[in-house]
Design an enzyme around this catalytic site. Structure first.
Site: not given
Ligand code: SRM
Ligand code: SF4
Length: 576
Positions: A78, A147, A215, A217, A436, A442, A481, A485
């Site tokens: 990323r 981040r 993390k 943000k 997402c 993922c 899920c 994201c």
């Molecule tokens: Fe996310 C985990 C993709 C924005 C909440 N997120 C992941 C992972 C890395 C899966 C993993 O941990 O193994 C995903 C990788 C998928 C892949 O194959 O690329 C993933 N998140 C993404 C992206 C690429 C979604 C997208 O379609 O654009 C976004 C990348 C953002 C960036 O450039 O940094 C992305 N993730 C978000 C957001 C939205 C935001 O930040 O504005 C959220 C919700 C906001 C928040 O953080 O509360 C988000 N991602 C999560 C979570 C849940 C965190 C939590 O507090 O519970 C996980 C799982 C974790 O961290 O354990 C996660």
């Molecule tokens: Fe993966 Fe769940 Fe984030 Fe979608 S919402 S990219 S399925 S961790």
């Protein structure tokens, strides 16, 4: 605030961090091991701080398992792009890396970053090295640190936007980890990597040895546009404007989306208001909020370690006191942010600096050459042709090509037409959609998202056409899920993956993103989704009040229980 968390054993990740010698671990050695395509398990936790996730191709996981083969491991990297802004030359460098080292596509994320997928281990160091040569990096794009800092995309108001962008970049620089491990491992090359156990560790003046509990943000917003979705993040700065200039920032804290199905002590939460600060105070306020979370966040249970839970446990009053004690002064009273929309402003617009900007719709942020439109080739040719200009990744997974001179505008228009790069989408619903990544990369996906959302939208567009709503702006988001994201819990319509082909359907978020939605139907597949939404959209078309949004309507019509005020996260856990 109780000291309960101090008595519980620390989570495994805390041990990995503290033993990592400034995030080095055994990553450098693991990269040279040609026997396997994966890294050591503990090191995969550390690579996240370097912006790198180990993944495997889930489409072929079962088949390889049957054949007793190692999973098809590859890495996601990323690229951190504060405020989403990069030069055309940087775009071209990333485009080359996508073709030479990754799966041939670029993915614009919901946080204005770029992701590469499918980088095999032997390509990882060359890929990160090339990213660095383009003056971008992947450091702290993931991991228990601050981040990518997001920023409002409004280049047509250049002075206000410049101030917002500067704040996002200043905060990003200030909160970047100081470790030199990133350069040692990825940039300088293996000859100079010091992997010895007594290798030097740098001081991390803000984070300390174990970084943050989880993390973190940050976003910077400029009303009336809430494109960065301020209520979804740990910390947001919302510009307070007077006579066209920023006089300070309203500070919001404690938003977050992630939850786990069936675990009621995890929930999405909309941010609280912390106070007001002057432009000069903003970076310091960001630092102190981070420090309070560093010291009080839960380091035992990672699912409970985000700032939203620290604030939920201690209360916003307690949290404000902690931040103000570190600051040595009180924050001012807030001005309630008046947001009017969250969507991107598609198409051409001339800025107050006389330059032209064009925002393009990218389906779920994926930049590649589709059969019907050659997005990747078109973006490459535009970036090659531009003299100056800037490429801005939007928080809605789209792209704005900004600061185009009047002389170059016709050439950009011609390239957009030649490659069939639709400026906008076929419906107001699709224009306001996000999905997402989910499958196949993922590891946490329970259902499809990016690959399925376009088809579901096509099916829903038939319902919209029947109801005469094709041009109406309605926000719709899907995630594979419950981690959230694509920030689904702030959408008017949202689907959250439960299992293959099944989703929980949420309704009732506000168009401007100020209200969480609620669970409306559990475990629905496409047939049930269309059967539910078709009549609701029809009813909305015929019974709505003037100017009433879909999210507001479903509450007024009694389909979703009204939210009292502020956070309604508990309502998320049961059917409305
Ligand atoms: Fe996310 C985990 C993709 C924005 C909440 N997120 C992941 C992972 C890395 C899966 C993993 O941990 O193994 C995903 C990788 C998928 C892949 O194959 O690329 C993933 N998140 C993404 C992206 C690429 C979604 C997208 O379609 O654009 C976004 C990348 C953002 C960036 O450039 O940094 C992305 N993730 C978000 C957001 C939205 C935001 O930040 O504005 C959220 C919700 C906001 C928040 O953080 O509360 C988000 N991602 C999560 C979570 C849940 C965190 C939590 O507090 O519970 C996980 C799982 C974790 O961290 O354990 C996660
Ligand atoms: Fe993966 Fe769940 Fe984030 Fe979608 S919402 S990219 S399925 S961790």
């Amino acid at each position: 605030m109780s000291d309960e968390t101090e008595k519980k054993p620390l989570s495994r990740n805390e041990g990995i961090k503290s033993a990592s010698r400034g995030l080095r671990g055994g990553i450098a050695d693991g990269l040279t091991d040609v026997i396997t395509g994966q890294l050591d398990e503990d090191d995969t936790q550390l690579t996240k701080f370097h912006g790198i996730y180990q993944q495997d191709d889930r489409d072929i996981r079962a088949e390889r398992g049957r054949k007793k083969m190692e999973k098809a491991f590859s890495f996601m990297a990323r690229v951190r792009v504060p405020g989403g802004q990069m030069t055309p030359a940087q775009w071209l460098a990333l485009d080359d890396i996508a073709d030479e080292r990754a799966n041939g596509t670029l993915r614009v994320t919901t946080r204005q970053a770029i992701q590469f997928h499918g980088i095999i281990k032997s390509n990882l160091r060359p890929a990160i090295n090339s990213i660095n040569k383009s003056l971008l990096d992947t450091l702290a794009a993931c991991g228990d640190v601050n981040r990518n800092v997001m920023c409002a995309v409004n280049p047509y108001e250049s002075s206000v936007h410049a101030a917002a962008l500067k704040l996002s970049q200043d905060i990003s620089d200030h909160l970047s980890p100081r470790t030199t491990a990133y350069h040692e491992i990825w940039i300088d090359g293996e000859n100079v990597v010091d992997t010895s156990r007594d290798a030097k560790e740098e001081d991390e003046p803000i984070y300390g040895k174990t970084y943050l509990p989880r993390k973190f943000k940050i976003t910077v917003a400029v009303p009336p546009q809430n494109d960065v979705d301020v209520y979804a993040h740990d910390l947001s700065f919302v510009a307070v404007l007077k006579d066209g200039a920023i006089i300070g920032w309203d500070v919001l804290v404690g938003g977050g989306m992630g939850m786990t199905h069936g675990e009621t002590d995890t929930f999405p939460r909309a941010a609280d208001v912390l106070g007001f600060c002057t432009p000069e105070q903003a970076v310091e306020v960001a630092e102190k909020v981070v420090i309070v979370q560093r010291d009080f966040g839960d380091r035992s249970v990672r699912k409970h370690a985000r700032l939203k839970y620290t604030i939920e446990n201690g209360g916003i009053g307690w949290f404000r006191e902690q931040v103000e004690a570190h600051l040595g002064y009180k924050l001012g009273p807030v001005h309630v942010p008046d947001f009017k929309s969250r969507g991107d402003r598609y198409g051409w617009i001339q800025g107050d600096n006389g330059l032209w900007h064009v925002t393009l719709f990218l389906e779920s942020g994926r930049v590649k050459d589709w059969p019907e439109k050659k997005l990747q080739t078109g973006m490459r040719e535009i970036a090659r042709m531009l003299d100056g200009g800037v490429i801005i990744l939007t928080p809605n997974q789209n792209v704005t090509i900004a600061n185009i001179s009047a002389e170059q505008k016709p050439a950009v228009e011609a390239l957009l037409a030649e490659h069939n790069m639709a400026i906008t989408a076929d419906s107001g619903l699709r224009r306001n959609s996000m999905a997402c990544v989910a499958l196949p990369t993922c590891g946490l996906a329970l259902a499809e998202s990016e690959r399925y959302m376009p088809d579901l939208l096509t099916a829903l567009e038939e319902k919209l056409a029947l109801a005469g709503l094709t041009e109406d702006e309605i926000t719709i988001r899907m995630t594979g899920c419950p981690n959230g994201c694509a920030r689904p819990y702030l959408a008017e319509i949202a689907f959250v993956g439960r299992g293959p082909g099944t989703y929980n359907l949420y309704l009732g978020g506000s168009l401007e993103g100020e209200r969480l939605n609620k669970l409306y139907r559990q475990d629905v597949g496409e047939e049930a989704i269309l059967a539910e939404l078709g009549p609701l959209l029809h009813q909305y078309a015929t019974e709505r009040n003037t100017g009433e949004s879909f999210g507001d309507f479903v509450i007024r019509a009694g389909h979703i229980a009204a939210t009292t005020a502020g956070n309604n996260f508990h309502a998320n856990l049961q059917l409305a």
